[in-house]
Design a protein around this motif. Structure first.
Motif, PDB file in Angstrom:
ATOM      1  N   GLY A 190       0.788  -1.221   0.000  1.00 54.34           N
ATOM      2  CA  GLY A 190       0.000   0.000   0.000  1.00 54.34           C
ATOM      3  C   GLY A 190       0.817   1.266   0.000  1.00 54.34           C
ATOM      4  O   GLY A 190       0.381   2.288   0.496  1.00 54.34           O
ATOM      5  N   ARG A 222      -7.233  -5.982   0.997  1.00 55.29           N
ATOM      6  CA  ARG A 222      -8.224  -5.383   0.102  1.00 55.29           C
ATOM      7  C   ARG A 222      -9.656  -5.622   0.553  1.00 55.29           C
ATOM      8  O   ARG A 222     -10.574  -5.063  -0.029  1.00 55.29           O
ATOM      9  N   ARG A 240      -4.458   1.451   2.812  1.00 58.52           N
ATOM     10  CA  ARG A 240      -5.748   0.883   2.423  1.00 58.52           C
ATOM     11  C   ARG A 240      -6.688   0.768   3.621  1.00 58.52           C
ATOM     12  O   ARG A 240      -7.890   0.893   3.469  1.00 58.52           O
TER      13      ARG A 240
END
Lengths: 335, 525
Positions: free
Chosen positions: A39, B130, B180
């Motif tokens: 990320g 995710r 995220r």
């Protein structure tokens, strides 16, 4: 894919951005390896860079995006008239991809229907003159790595199988990303990457907030966000184009060559690849900064990128290669 | 009450949230959870954790292609439905994880991963990162409320600037380093507001989102709130910062065994366990080029066979115009071949007790490093178990990252009693898991053999030796090697080595070369 995240809007990560810009200025530098946490915008940066780059002229219908008709491979059929401009190709090489898909193989459809031996080009052909992006490069199967090593070295893909004997140009900038905690990269492949950077999540809370704010703006109101960053991206594109032109004119004085050689010698990097990459990167950096000659400033700025993964090191050595490079730079080039 | 119906409603409204990881064993609770998901999201397309690219993205339909004379491809599973169910998600191959991650990035699908992993087994990080929601299923089914109706969501939902910073700050406080995490929390907060028909995210939405998204990702325990020691505590509630409210929400959602979980996660490294460690040791799938050959007992590689036959069809048809369809000859047949190499796993079981004496511990570490560099050149996996005081601990699950191994080893403290039997038992657990994954484990035991803690925790030297022997007998059949780090060779350890049928090397006399020979021999067998 719809418009990727703008390159200029990436918060921080200057090392990664510089490295990518340098390969855009001079593709012969030979690729970037981006290692770091999840990320941190590794894939985002690659896609953003491709969208940023000016389009290339390619012969219509050419499977390897050749610039001139004479460069098109002789096996290519269905070539169109003239050239058209296409976006710089960025080809994803997914994990678990088959060898056939990478190198290209016999076109089954044509073989079945027409009974003719035709070549169906693979990912290497599609990536010619562009970028080949491998996410999780450290998890790539060994036999695919072997293939890539060979092609990245020679700039040519040779297929000798199923009675086919095909060769075509495959010059691309290899961009790999991965997380070192999940496995090491083979030294041979490591060496093929011109530059390497380590990225980490921003430590500063304001940076983090900015990352989320921009990402959120991009996802909720894409049009407005792209418009907002259009000018920055355009300016960057103009600088890259200008730097490409200026590259040939950048002077490399004897003293700079001496500095580069001294640096590589002091670090004990294997072979001459380190010197060459460092020279090219320093020159590209000088061109990008609109300077006319390579100086110590340029060398100092790009040396960690070009050399940190080339140290002959104990595989168990802690990741202190950055410090080692810094120390040698201090010693060789002075503070 | 379970937040699952709410989660399902959020995913229905915004597939960009990625999906949900349901962790728990198969049972009524799991069935009920999947039913709720299906009722909200529509039919679930089932995947398989070891499936290959053909099934996922479609492949050449051989029968149809042959019949029609042109290539016909079947639609892959990804094209079938937008809601994917991944059972036994902890066994997902790195390839599949990477492929699905890319698919999810396109915001086209919702993933419902059913993670039935035990202990350190878990869904690959690439996918877990995710999926916005992570839910541990209860042991028994509990009634799940109805899925909130879709209602009339507003077109856009704004997030006040202050709340955005709060969410990011909270993520940092909880040690959620991947952006995220914060991004998905923000998205979930938006979804919650939309579900309630609001056009702006409120503090309540943010705290609920933090509880759902950030709490399961926490790698650090937030500081406990200061004790309300002053009598003016009630007035504090009015001046409480939004950050505290968010934090409280998360704290309430943290499971009770958070410390154990944190410890486990810490053992897997700050960013969690990567897919690398989860790699199937046995790379069964590495295909070799198909081989020509008539009658074999392998599987026929249809595509390769077609390829071989295709160029000749025109000529053969001319020779036999009455035949229909492609004409095959014996020598067109191609057989599938796979190279099967089993990866080796070296389980270093290190005695860090006080009796191993700190100086000897340093030598043991040196020996391990020597072996590590060999493991590097052979690309073996390594794992680290240490025992001291009252028990043993798996410091590092099987990995190929030698940097991590070395770091863990260097940080290993020494001191305390010698629970040798515990160490062996831990190593055995790891060996069993590894073998299940298709790896070939070898246990490298470094100790002075002066075990003095029995398995039940009592300090009883005789019982401890007896326990160690017992565990060792259960280990028979596993390759092992014993390095005696004591000042004098220990007869107990020699007996243990005999039980294990393992080479026994007193370290004082084991130079580097003998060490490597011994390990090589142990591994070769």
């Amino acid at each position: 894919m719809t418009h990727p995240f703008p390159f200029s809007a990436i918060v921080g990560q200057d090392g990664m951005k510089t490295a990518m810009i340098l390969t855009a200025v001079d593709p012969t530098i030979g690729g970037v390896l981006v290692f770091g946490d999840r990320g941190t915008g590794k894939s985002t940066a690659v896609r953003a860079l491709a969208a940023l780059l000016p389009p290339i002229e390619a012969v219509r219908g050419c499977p390897v995006n050749s610039a001139r008709r004479a460069d098109c491979p002789d096996w290519a059929t269905d070539l169109g008239k003239g050239t058209h401009s296409i976006a710089t190709p960025v080809v994803d090489l997914p994990l678990g991809v088959s060898e056939d898909r990478v190198t290209g193989a016999l076109d089954i459809e044509r073989a079945l229907t027409l009974g003719e031996k035709a070549f169906q080009p693979g990912l290497l052909a599609a990536a010619n003159r562009g970028y080949l992006y491998i996410d999780e490069v450290n998890l790539l199967e060994d036999h695919i790595v072997d293939l890539l090593l060979d092609v990245a070295q020679s700039g040519e893909n040779v297929v000798e199988r199923e009675g086919l004997s095909i060769r075509h140009a495959a010059r691309f900038v290899l961009v790999g990303s991965g997380n070192p905690e999940e496995g090491e990269l083979r030294p041979q492949l490591l060496d093929r990457f011109g530059l390497s950077v380590d990225v980490a999540s921003p430590k500063d809370i304001d940076d983090r907030i900015e990352v989320i704010r921009r990402r959120d703006a991009y996802e909720t109101d894409r049009t407005a966000f792209l418009l907002r960053w259009q000018a920055e991206d355009a300016a960057l594109r103009a600088r890259i184009v200008a730097a490409r032109k200026a590259l040939r004119a950048v002077d490399t004085p004897e003293a700079a060559l001496r500095d580069i050689a001294g640096l590589c010698l002091a670090l004990g990097s294997d072979g001459l690849r380190g010197e060459l990459v460092l020279l090219r990167a320093a020159r590209a950096f000088a061109a990008f900064r609109d300077d006319t000659a390579v100086t110590r400033t340029h060398i100092r700025a790009v040396a960690p990128l070009a050399l940190r993964h080339r140290l002959r090191r104990d595989p168990l050595d802690e990741a202190g290669s950055d410090t080692r490079v810094e120390r040698v730079i201090e010693a060789e080039l002075g503070a | 009450m379970s937040p699952l119906p709410l989660i399902a409603a959020l995913l229905r409204a915004d597939p960009g949230l990625g999906g949900v990881v349901l962790r728990g064993r198969a049972g009524p609770a799991q069935t009920a959870a999947l039913d709720v998901c299906a009722s909200a999201l529509g039919p679930l397309t089932a995947l398989h954790p070891a499936m290959g690219p053909e099934a996922l993205d479609g492949e050449v339909d051989a029968a149809a292609s042959l019949a029609s004379g042109r290539v016909i491809r079947t639609a892959g599973l990804l094209a079938r439905g937008p809601v994917l169910r991944l059972p036994s998600a902890e066994r997902t191959t790195p390839w599949l994880a990477a492929r699905l991650a890319r698919h999810l990035d396109g915001c086209r699908s919702v993933l419902i991963a059913v993670d039935e992993g035990i202990d350190a087994e878990a869904l690959p990080q690439a996918l877990a990162a995710r999926c916005a929601f992570h839910l541990t299923l209860p042991d028994r089914a509990e009634p799940l409320g109805p899925v909130p109706p879709e209602g009339d969501p507003p077109a856009t939902v704004t997030v006040p600037e202050a709340l955005l910073s709060e969410i990011v700050t909270l993520a940092a406080t909880l040690g959620v380093d991947d952006p995220r995490g914060a991004m998905l929390a923000l998205r979930a907060a938006r979804g919650l507001a939309a579900l309630a028909g609001r056009t702006a995210v409120t503090l309540e939405d943010a705290s609920r989102a933090a509880e759902l998204v950030l709490a399961p990702r926490a790698t650090r325990l937030p500081e406990p709130p200061p004790e309300a020691s002053d009598p003016e505590a009630p007035s504090e509630t009015e001046t409480r910062l939004p950050e505290d409210i968010l934090l409280d929400a998360v704290r309430a959602a943290l499971p009770t065994d958070i410390l154990a979980q944190l410890a486990r996660r810490a053992a897997r490294g700050a960013t969690g366990q990567g897919s690398g460690a989860k790699r199937r040791g046995n790379r069964r799938g590495r295909p070799l080029p198909a081989r020509a050959g008539g009658a074999g007992n392998g599987r026929i590689d249809l595509v390769a066979t077609l390829r071989a036959a295709a160029p000749w069809q025109t000529i053969r048809r001319r020779a036999a115009p009455e035949r229909r369809g492609p004409i095959f000859r014996q020598d067109d047949l191609r057989h599938r071949r796979f190279e099967e190499t089993s990866d080796r796993l070296l389980i270093f079981t290190v005695d860090a007790s006080g009796s191993a004496a700190l100086a000897r511990l340093a030598e043991a570490k040196g020996a391990v490093e020597l072996l590590l560099s060999q493991a590097y050149s052979r690309r073996d996996h390594v794992a680290l178990v240490a025992f001291r005081g009252t028990g043993a601990e798996a410091l590092l699950p099987p990995t190929r990252s030698l940097v991590q191994t070395k770091r863990r080893l260097a940080a290993l403290p020494g001191g305390g009693a010698t629970p040798l039997a515990h160490g062996l038992r831990e190593a055995r657990t790891m060996a069993v898991t590894a073998r299940r994954k298709g790896m070939t484990p070898t246990i490298v035991l470094l100790t002075d053999g002066r075990g003095n803690v029995a398995l039940d925790g009592t300090r009883d030297r005789a019982q401890a030796a007896e326990d160690a022997q017992r565990v060792a007998r259960g280990l028979r059949g596993t390759d092992a090697i014993i390095l005696d780090t004591g000042a004098r060779p220990s007869p107990t350890l020699r007996r243990l080595a005999e039980t294990l049928d393992a080479p026994y090397l007193p370290l004082p006399r084991a130079d580097a070369q003998r060490l490597s020979q011994a390990v090589d021999a142990a591994c070769a067998s």
